[in-house]
Each structure stands twice: as structure tokens, then as C-alpha cells.
Design an enzyme around this catalytic site. Structure first.
Site, PDB file in Angstrom:
ATOM      1  N   HIS A   1       0.834  -1.202   0.000  1.00  0.00           N
ATOM      2  CA  HIS A   1       0.000   0.000   0.000  1.00  0.00           C
ATOM      3  C   HIS A   1       0.872   1.256   0.000  1.00  0.00           C
ATOM      4  CE1 HIS A   1      -3.612   2.383   1.315  1.00  0.00           C
ATOM      5  NE2 HIS A   1      -2.649   3.166   1.760  1.00  0.00           N
ATOM      6  N   GLU A   2       1.855   1.286   0.888  1.00  0.00           N
ATOM      7  CA  GLU A   2       2.723   2.463   0.980  1.00  0.00           C
ATOM      8  C   GLU A   2       3.609   2.600  -0.253  1.00  0.00           C
ATOM      9  OE1 GLU A   2       1.932   4.590   3.151  1.00  0.00           O
ATOM     10  OE2 GLU A   2       0.670   3.232   4.281  1.00  0.00           O
TER      11      GLU A   2
ATOM     12  N   HIS B   1       1.742   4.483  -2.935  1.00  0.00           N
ATOM     13  CA  HIS B   1       1.879   5.936  -2.749  1.00  0.00           C
ATOM     14  C   HIS B   1       3.250   6.399  -3.248  1.00  0.00           C
ATOM     15  CE1 HIS B   1      -1.730   6.602  -0.401  1.00  0.00           C
ATOM     16  NE2 HIS B   1      -1.386   5.710   0.499  1.00  0.00           N
TER      17      HIS B   1
END
Length: 148
Positions: free
Chosen positions: A67-68, A71
């Protein structure tokens, strides 16, 4: 898992799922309470809540790292890196990252509505004279507490 192992795991995930290098640092941050991790725009670094691995396991940790990294890579490329952006949603689905992380700490207070019976879970105590049920505007009562 140590910081060095976390860095190597992140670089491995980045190569395997994103086919790109992760050139910044990933560290644990025990001050994170309500999230699994965060990507810092100014530095390009990633911080992970250490409770993710200890409480929820390594599979969830990998999902949070993915998820990170979504980003991270989208921001580095100048694409839509925020949660509501289409680029982010598509990339997260492609790599199989987690959208949300389940709660790591139980709720302390449970309030119930006198009228409709709906329950509300809260970490902090609320003033039942000031707040009402969001569904029917009925009175709230403290149903149970898990405080020691």
C-alpha cells in the site's frame, strides 16, 4: 523484524510487484496508532507501525508495505498517489495491497441508543448529555467498558 530486514523486504517487494527500485528508507514508528503505515511526501521515506507485524502477522505487513509503495511509486512518477485517485486504486488492486488494516487495539467503550438499540464503539469516553444517536437522535447510554 529488524530495521535492516524491513528495508530488504521492502526492496524485494518493490522489485517483485512494481518492477522498480525503492531508493529511500523504510523504518518502524511506534508513535503511529491508528494506521498501519505512512508515506512521507517531503522525504520519500515510509514509516510502518511495528504492531502490524507483531499483532496481525507478516502477511498483513506485506500488504501494508505494498500500500505504501503504491503511494511512493505513483508520487515519484508524478501520478495520482492519493487514496481517491484512480491511478492509486488501480495500482493497489494490481499488486494486491491492503486498503485498510483491521484494528490493533480493542475499543474501550460501547454506547447503545435507548430508542433504536444501535451500538457505537469508541476509544474515548463521550458526554451522553451532549451527543445523541446518529440514526434516530435518541439518548445514548454507556453499555459496557473494557477499562481496567
Amino acid at each position: 523484524m529488524e530495521e535492516l530486514d524491513l528495508q530488504l523486504l521492502c526492496q524485494e517487494i518493490s522489485k517483485k510487484y512494481f518492477h522498480k527500485k525503492f531508493r529511500h528508507q523504510i523504518t518502524y514508528n511506534s508513535r503511529l496508532k491508528s494506521s498501519g503505515g505512512r508515506y512521507i511526501l517531503k522525504t520519500g521515506n515510509i514509516e510502518i507501525n511495528p504492531k502490524v507485524e507483531t499483532i496481525l502477522g507478516k502477511d498483513v505487513l506485506i500488504g501494508v508495505i505494498k500500500h505504501e509503495l503504491c503511494h511512493y511509486h505513483l508520487h515519484q512518477e508524478g501520478k495520482g498517489y492519493r487514496h481517491q485517485d484512480r491511478d492509486f486504486k488501480m495500482l493497489l488492486q494490481q499488486v494486491g495491497g491492503h486498503r485498510f488494516v483491521e484494528r490493533m487495539e480493542p475499543y474501550r467503550y460501547v454506547y447503545a441508543c435507548n430508542s433504536c438499540g444501535v451500538t457505537f464503539h469508541r476509544m474515548r469516553k463521550i458526554d451522553t448529555k451532549k451527543f445523541r444517536c446518529g440514526r434516530c437522535r435518541g439518548n445514548l447510554v454507556l453499555d459496557s467498558t473494557s477499562e481496567s
